[in-house]
Motif scaffolding. Structure first.
Motif, PDB file in Angstrom:
ATOM      1  N   ARG A  18      65.641  45.072  60.468  1.00 58.27           N
ATOM      2  CA  ARG A  18      64.304  44.547  60.789  1.00 58.27           C
ATOM      3  C   ARG A  18      63.183  45.389  60.176  1.00 58.27           C
ATOM      4  NH1 ARG A  18      66.381  44.877  66.004  1.00 58.27           N
ATOM      5  NH2 ARG A  18      64.938  46.586  66.448  1.00 58.27           N
ATOM      6  N   GLY A  19      63.548  46.515  59.561  1.00 57.48           N
ATOM      7  CA  GLY A  19      62.533  47.420  59.023  1.00 57.48           C
ATOM      8  C   GLY A  19      61.974  48.344  60.081  1.00 57.48           C
ATOM      9  N   TYR A  21      62.452  51.439  61.272  1.00 59.12           N
ATOM     10  CA  TYR A  21      63.113  52.710  60.993  1.00 59.12           C
ATOM     11  C   TYR A  21      62.956  53.698  62.146  1.00 59.12           C
ATOM     12  CZ  TYR A  21      63.081  50.456  56.461  1.00 59.12           C
ATOM     13  OH  TYR A  21      63.233  49.545  55.448  1.00 59.12           O
ATOM     14  N   TYR A  56      64.353  52.880  51.056  1.00 54.77           N
ATOM     15  CA  TYR A  56      64.291  51.551  51.641  1.00 54.77           C
ATOM     16  C   TYR A  56      62.932  50.920  51.348  1.00 54.77           C
ATOM     17  CZ  TYR A  56      68.472  52.952  54.297  1.00 54.77           C
ATOM     18  OH  TYR A  56      69.716  53.381  54.670  1.00 54.77           O
ATOM     19  N   ASN A  57      62.730  50.547  50.073  1.00 55.74           N
ATOM     20  CA  ASN A  57      61.487  49.881  49.673  1.00 55.74           C
ATOM     21  C   ASN A  57      61.268  48.621  50.496  1.00 55.74           C
ATOM     22  OD1 ASN A  57      61.025  51.766  47.573  1.00 55.74           O
ATOM     23  ND2 ASN A  57      62.509  50.703  46.316  1.00 55.74           N
ATOM     24  N   GLU A  58      62.355  47.996  50.861  1.00 53.38           N
ATOM     25  CA  GLU A  58      62.350  46.905  51.829  1.00 53.38           C
ATOM     26  C   GLU A  58      63.655  47.063  52.602  1.00 53.38           C
ATOM     27  OE1 GLU A  58      63.970  42.947  49.697  1.00 53.38           O
ATOM     28  OE2 GLU A  58      61.996  43.589  49.035  1.00 53.38           O
ATOM     29  N   PRO A  59      63.735  46.490  53.799  1.00 53.29           N
ATOM     30  CA  PRO A  59      64.939  46.709  54.607  1.00 53.29           C
ATOM     31  C   PRO A  59      66.210  46.315  53.864  1.00 53.29           C
ATOM     32  CG  PRO A  59      63.239  45.663  55.925  1.00 53.29           C
ATOM     33  CD  PRO A  59      62.743  45.672  54.506  1.00 53.29           C
ATOM     34  N   LYS A  61      70.101  45.035  53.330  1.00 53.24           N
ATOM     35  CA  LYS A  61      70.917  43.985  53.934  1.00 53.24           C
ATOM     36  C   LYS A  61      72.332  44.543  54.102  1.00 53.24           C
ATOM     37  CE  LYS A  61      68.308  40.070  52.114  1.00 53.24           C
ATOM     38  NZ  LYS A  61      67.140  40.772  51.689  1.00 53.24           N
ATOM     39  N   LYS A  83      67.107  47.330  47.249  1.00 53.07           N
ATOM     40  CA  LYS A  83      66.254  47.141  46.086  1.00 53.07           C
ATOM     41  C   LYS A  83      65.923  48.538  45.562  1.00 53.07           C
ATOM     42  CE  LYS A  83      63.414  43.517  45.862  1.00 53.07           C
ATOM     43  NZ  LYS A  83      62.216  42.680  46.021  1.00 53.07           N
ATOM     44  N   GLU A  85      64.139  51.463  42.833  1.00 56.89           N
ATOM     45  CA  GLU A  85      62.738  51.772  42.501  1.00 56.89           C
ATOM     46  C   GLU A  85      62.154  50.860  41.431  1.00 56.89           C
ATOM     47  OE1 GLU A  85      65.488  54.220  40.021  1.00 56.89           O
ATOM     48  OE2 GLU A  85      65.276  54.009  42.186  1.00 56.89           O
ATOM     49  N   GLY A  87      62.776  47.636  41.443  1.00 59.24           N
ATOM     50  CA  GLY A  87      62.730  46.312  42.033  1.00 59.24           C
ATOM     51  C   GLY A  87      63.992  45.489  41.818  1.00 59.24           C
TER      52      GLY A  87
END
Length: 116
Positions: A18-19, A21, A56-59, A61, A83, A85, A87
């Motif tokens: 869910r992000g 952290y 964790y640039n985005e959460p 999976k 993802k 650095e 992208g």
């Protein structure tokens, strides 16, 4: 005790997905130690917090295929997608071995291999 540790790890992983952290870190001891074999070792919550901010640039999976619990240990085997650095989506297989102390995640030994 073992089922409890599995549930703690599952709750912590759900927080990461869910992000959340800080929700994940609430499940760790203050002096938690993360060892990524062949890469780096993180010591303490602040080091883990900085790692998450960096990696964790985005959460991520997760797909957990197996959770194996015995005593104060839980082993998670599965895949994780991050993802990088640049992208780009990168898939990994992993095996995490967690040691628990007093209902908190105290130590991680992570075996992580990029899928080709």
């Amino acid at each position: 005790m073992t089922e409890s540790n599995k549930q703690i790890l599952q709750r912590a992983n759900e927080a990461i997905a869910r992000g959340d952290y800080e929700g994940f870190l609430a499940e760790c001891t203050e002096d938690t130690k993360w060892e990524f074999l062949g890469d780096r070792t993180l010591q303490g919550k602040e080091a883990v917090r900085q790692y998450m901010a960096e990696v964790y640039n985005e959460p991520p999976k997760f797909k957990v295929n197996q959770l194996i619990a015995e005593g104060n240990y839980v082993t998670a085997i599965g895949q994780i997608t991050l993802k990088n650095e640049n992208g780009q989506i990168v898939d990994y297989d992993y095996c995490d071995v967690w040691r628990f102390t007093n209902g908190k995640m105290a130590e991680l030994k992570a075996f992580v291999i990029e899928r080709k």
